[in-house]
Design a protein around this motif. Structure first.
Motif, PDB file in Angstrom:
ATOM      1  N   ILE A 173       0.839  -1.207   0.000  1.00  0.00           N
ATOM      2  CA  ILE A 173       0.000   0.000   0.000  1.00  0.00           C
ATOM      3  C   ILE A 173       0.870   1.252   0.000  1.00  0.00           C
ATOM      4  O   ILE A 173       0.553   2.253  -0.660  1.00  0.00           O
ATOM      5  N   PHE A 174       1.990   1.200   0.713  1.00  0.00           N
ATOM      6  CA  PHE A 174       2.916   2.325   0.767  1.00  0.00           C
ATOM      7  C   PHE A 174       3.424   2.661  -0.637  1.00  0.00           C
ATOM      8  O   PHE A 174       3.377   3.818  -1.074  1.00  0.00           O
ATOM      9  N   LEU A 175       3.885   1.646  -1.377  1.00  0.00           N
ATOM     10  CA  LEU A 175       4.411   1.870  -2.730  1.00  0.00           C
ATOM     11  C   LEU A 175       3.312   2.289  -3.694  1.00  0.00           C
ATOM     12  O   LEU A 175       3.514   3.168  -4.538  1.00  0.00           O
TER      13      LEU A 175
ATOM     14  N   CYS B 184      13.269   1.349  -4.729  1.00  0.00           N
ATOM     15  CA  CYS B 184      12.591   0.560  -3.685  1.00  0.00           C
ATOM     16  C   CYS B 184      13.530   0.277  -2.522  1.00  0.00           C
ATOM     17  O   CYS B 184      13.126   0.301  -1.367  1.00  0.00           O
ATOM     18  N   LYS B 185      14.803  -0.005  -2.848  1.00  0.00           N
ATOM     19  CA  LYS B 185      15.792  -0.282  -1.816  1.00  0.00           C
ATOM     20  C   LYS B 185      15.981   0.934  -0.913  1.00  0.00           C
ATOM     21  O   LYS B 185      16.035   0.811   0.312  1.00  0.00           O
ATOM     22  N   ASP B 186      16.054   2.112  -1.522  1.00  0.00           N
ATOM     23  CA  ASP B 186      16.196   3.356  -0.757  1.00  0.00           C
ATOM     24  C   ASP B 186      14.982   3.617   0.124  1.00  0.00           C
ATOM     25  O   ASP B 186      15.099   4.007   1.286  1.00  0.00           O
ATOM     26  N   ILE B 187      13.791   3.394  -0.460  1.00  0.00           N
ATOM     27  CA  ILE B 187      12.538   3.624   0.277  1.00  0.00           C
ATOM     28  C   ILE B 187      12.432   2.657   1.445  1.00  0.00           C
ATOM     29  O   ILE B 187      12.065   3.043   2.562  1.00  0.00           O
ATOM     30  N   LEU B 188      12.751   1.386   1.193  1.00  0.00           N
ATOM     31  CA  LEU B 188      12.702   0.373   2.255  1.00  0.00           C
ATOM     32  C   LEU B 188      13.632   0.741   3.397  1.00  0.00           C
ATOM     33  O   LEU B 188      13.240   0.697   4.570  1.00  0.00           O
ATOM     34  N   LEU B 189      14.846   1.147   3.070  1.00  0.00           N
ATOM     35  CA  LEU B 189      15.807   1.530   4.110  1.00  0.00           C
ATOM     36  C   LEU B 189      15.330   2.757   4.874  1.00  0.00           C
ATOM     37  O   LEU B 189      15.460   2.824   6.098  1.00  0.00           O
TER      38      LEU B 189
ATOM     39  N   CYS C 264      -2.408   5.888   5.048  1.00  0.00           N
ATOM     40  CA  CYS C 264      -3.120   4.814   4.322  1.00  0.00           C
ATOM     41  C   CYS C 264      -2.448   3.466   4.558  1.00  0.00           C
ATOM     42  O   CYS C 264      -3.114   2.468   4.840  1.00  0.00           O
ATOM     43  N   ALA C 265      -1.113   3.446   4.436  1.00  0.00           N
ATOM     44  CA  ALA C 265      -0.372   2.197   4.610  1.00  0.00           C
ATOM     45  C   ALA C 265      -0.515   1.661   6.036  1.00  0.00           C
ATOM     46  O   ALA C 265      -0.774   0.473   6.245  1.00  0.00           O
ATOM     47  N   GLN C 266      -0.375   2.552   7.022  1.00  0.00           N
ATOM     48  CA  GLN C 266      -0.468   2.128   8.426  1.00  0.00           C
ATOM     49  C   GLN C 266      -1.885   1.704   8.786  1.00  0.00           C
ATOM     50  O   GLN C 266      -2.080   0.709   9.496  1.00  0.00           O
ATOM     51  N   ALA C 267      -2.890   2.419   8.284  1.00  0.00           N
ATOM     52  CA  ALA C 267      -4.289   2.095   8.595  1.00  0.00           C
ATOM     53  C   ALA C 267      -4.672   0.728   8.043  1.00  0.00           C
ATOM     54  O   ALA C 267      -5.319  -0.075   8.727  1.00  0.00           O
TER      55      ALA C 267
END
Length: 202
Positions: A103-105, A121-126, A183-186
């Motif tokens: 949902i985050f992506l 994606c790697k940067d966002i994940l970190l 949104c992602a957390q909810a």
């Protein structure tokens, strides 16, 4: 000491150039034209895996604390109840975080108009993992008595920290970053609640 090429031992000025956190370009040796030190990327991936492990472990502990406060965890539990509870915790952690990152992506793509590549994606994940450092305060619950609301206060701190990290990494408007993280957390919380677990029992 001056760094040297791992292939031929020729001295070089720098082993890599860093464009952003986690986004590096390995330098080539002027003498043998090979990558001077290809193992530098392994160091980054090692720290990423350690961060993921710590993140999931703290999430599992959070889920256990909620079950203990709800009275689902106690010293009089049978072995089958303990196994079932651990199964629910593992389910909460992995399914919840899978939903969170999907949902985050997706929200980033829709709300921030950001193209998401593998390196991105790697940067966002970190960034999400590092900005979730407030979860470490859950360890304090091993020592002090606390209300279950403390867990949700820590969740709010994590949410705000994730929002700031997203704003820094994407340079987007704060209200859009708040919307993406919320949104992602909810949806993560929605998936890990009782109705979802009941559905999976069938």
């Amino acid at each position: 000491m001056e760094p040297r090429c791992v292939e031929c031992g020729f001295p070089i000025k720098t082993l890599f150039v860093q464009y952003s956190p986690g986004n590096i370009r390995l330098m080539r040796c002027e003498n043998c034209k090979a990558v001077a030190d290809e193992y530098i990327e392994c160091e980054f991936m090692g720290s990423l895996w350690k961060s993921i492990f710590a993140f999931l472990l703290l999430d599992a502990y959070r889920s256990l604390l909620l079950k203990r406060n709800e009275g689902e965890w106690g010293s009089s539990m049978s072995f089958s109840s303990i196994v079932w509870t651990f199964q629910e915790i593992v389910q909460d952690v992995f399914v919840g975080n899978f939903v969170f990152f999907c949902i985050f992506l997706l929200s980033m793509r829709l709300m921030l108009n950001t193209t998401i590549q593998i390196s991105r994606c790697k940067d966002i994940l970190l960034a999400v993992l590092v900005s979730s450092y407030f979860k470490i305060f859950l360890i304090a619950t091993m020592v002090w008595e606390f209300l279950s609301s403390v867990i949700f206060i820590i969740d709010l701190f994590v949410l705000s920290s994730n929002t700031v990290a997203l704003k820094v990494i994407t340079d987007s408007a704060m209200n859009r970053c708040i919307a993406v993280c919320f949104c992602a957390q909810a949806l993560k919380l929605l998936v890990t609640q009782v109705p979802a677990r009941r559905l999976l029992r069938f």
